[in-house]
Design a protein around this motif. Structure first.
Motif, short mmCIF file in Angstrom:
data_model
loop_
_atom_site.label_atom_id
_atom_site.label_comp_id
_atom_site.label_asym_id
_atom_site.label_seq_id
_atom_site.Cartn_x
_atom_site.Cartn_y
_atom_site.Cartn_z
N THR A 161 15.51 30.05 33.45
CA THR A 161 15.23 29.75 32.05
C THR A 161 15.89 28.43 31.70
O THR A 161 17.04 28.17 32.08
CB THR A 161 15.78 30.85 31.11
OG1 THR A 161 15.15 32.09 31.43
CG2 THR A 161 15.53 30.52 29.65
N VAL A 213 4.57 22.04 25.48
CA VAL A 213 5.93 21.52 25.30
C VAL A 213 5.90 20.27 24.42
O VAL A 213 6.72 20.15 23.50
CB VAL A 213 6.58 21.22 26.67
CG1 VAL A 213 7.86 20.41 26.51
CG2 VAL A 213 6.85 22.51 27.43
N ALA A 220 5.81 30.59 23.28
CA ALA A 220 6.84 29.60 22.92
C ALA A 220 7.34 29.84 21.51
O ALA A 220 8.51 29.57 21.21
CB ALA A 220 6.28 28.19 23.05
N LEU A 261 0.25 30.44 25.86
CA LEU A 261 1.55 29.81 26.11
C LEU A 261 2.22 29.40 24.80
O LEU A 261 3.43 29.59 24.64
CB LEU A 261 1.37 28.59 27.03
CG LEU A 261 0.97 28.87 28.47
CD1 LEU A 261 0.60 27.59 29.19
CD2 LEU A 261 2.08 29.61 29.21
N MET A 307 8.98 30.73 25.62
CA MET A 307 7.80 30.58 26.46
C MET A 307 8.05 31.14 27.85
O MET A 307 9.06 30.82 28.47
CB MET A 307 7.37 29.12 26.58
CG MET A 307 6.08 28.97 27.40
SD MET A 307 5.67 27.28 27.86
CE MET A 307 5.58 26.46 26.31
N THR A 308 7.13 31.96 28.29
CA THR A 308 7.17 32.47 29.66
C THR A 308 5.91 31.98 30.36
O THR A 308 4.81 32.17 29.83
CB THR A 308 7.21 34.01 29.68
OG1 THR A 308 8.38 34.44 28.97
CG2 THR A 308 7.26 34.54 31.10
N LEU A 309 6.08 31.33 31.50
CA LEU A 309 4.92 30.89 32.25
C LEU A 309 4.20 32.10 32.81
O LEU A 309 4.77 32.87 33.57
CB LEU A 309 5.32 29.96 33.40
CG LEU A 309 5.71 28.56 32.99
CD1 LEU A 309 6.00 27.72 34.23
CD2 LEU A 309 4.63 27.88 32.17
N THR A 323 13.10 28.30 24.58
CA THR A 323 13.39 28.52 25.99
C THR A 323 12.09 28.55 26.77
O THR A 323 11.02 28.88 26.25
CB THR A 323 14.15 29.85 26.23
OG1 THR A 323 13.38 30.93 25.74
CG2 THR A 323 15.52 29.82 25.58
N LEU A 324 12.19 28.18 28.03
CA LEU A 324 11.07 28.21 28.98
C LEU A 324 11.54 28.98 30.19
O LEU A 324 12.53 28.61 30.82
CB LEU A 324 10.66 26.79 29.38
CG LEU A 324 9.70 26.66 30.55
CD1 LEU A 324 8.36 27.33 30.25
CD2 LEU A 324 9.50 25.20 30.91
N SER A 325 10.84 30.07 30.51
CA SER A 325 11.23 30.93 31.64
C SER A 325 10.08 31.07 32.62
O SER A 325 8.91 31.03 32.24
CB SER A 325 11.62 32.32 31.13
OG SER A 325 12.68 32.24 30.21
N TRP A 326 10.43 31.27 33.90
CA TRP A 326 9.44 31.50 34.94
C TRP A 326 10.07 32.27 36.09
O TRP A 326 11.28 32.24 36.27
CB TRP A 326 8.84 30.19 35.46
CG TRP A 326 9.83 29.32 36.17
CD1 TRP A 326 10.06 29.28 37.52
CD2 TRP A 326 10.73 28.37 35.60
NE1 TRP A 326 11.05 28.37 37.82
CE2 TRP A 326 11.48 27.80 36.65
CE3 TRP A 326 10.98 27.95 34.29
CZ2 TRP A 326 12.45 26.84 36.43
CZ3 TRP A 326 11.95 26.98 34.09
CH2 TRP A 326 12.67 26.43 35.14
N LEU A 356 1.46 23.30 30.54
CA LEU A 356 2.84 23.31 30.08
C LEU A 356 3.15 22.04 29.29
O LEU A 356 3.76 22.09 28.22
CB LEU A 356 3.78 23.45 31.28
CG LEU A 356 5.26 23.48 31.02
CD1 LEU A 356 5.64 24.68 30.17
CD2 LEU A 356 6.02 23.51 32.34
#
Length: 105
Positions: A53, A27, A86, A82, A92-94, A38-41, A23
């Motif tokens: 998010t 990033v 992004a 990844l 981006m989704t982990l 955005t970063l979501s998990w 990550l």
């Protein structure tokens, strides 16, 4: 287990060290280019059910803290996956790591 601190929140976001290392690379690359995303998990077991998010922006403070002092070997396949997420409109989704023969060597 590592942690990520974002913005002014003193509340850490727990992230496994290997995931956090990947990550961090993606990033940092995006932020170096002044690109927001955005970063979501999905929440881990033991946390309230659901997903989160974050809006990642170069002007918002971000800190990665690793439990293990030695950095792990990175999977180029996972980094690419990844980075592609992004760059997508969904952000981006982990996702879990997919090992392939090239990364296993």
């Amino acid at each position: 287990m590592g942690t990520m601190y974002y913005g002014g929140s003193a509340m850490p976001i727990p992230v496994e060290d290997r995931v956090l290392a990947h990550l961090k690379v993606v990033v940092a690359t995006k932020l170096r280019r002044s690109e927001s995303f955005t970063l979501s998990w999905q929440h881990a077991e033991g946390e309230p059910r659901g997903r989160s998010t974050l809006w990642i922006h170069p002007a918002i403070p971000l800190r990665f803290v690793f439990e293990d002092p030695a950095p792990p070997a990175l999977s180029h396949t996972w980094l690419e996956e990844l980075a592609q997420s992004a760059n997508s409109s969904g952000g981006m989704t982990l996702v879990t790591e997919h090992l392939d023969a090239a990364d296993a060597r």
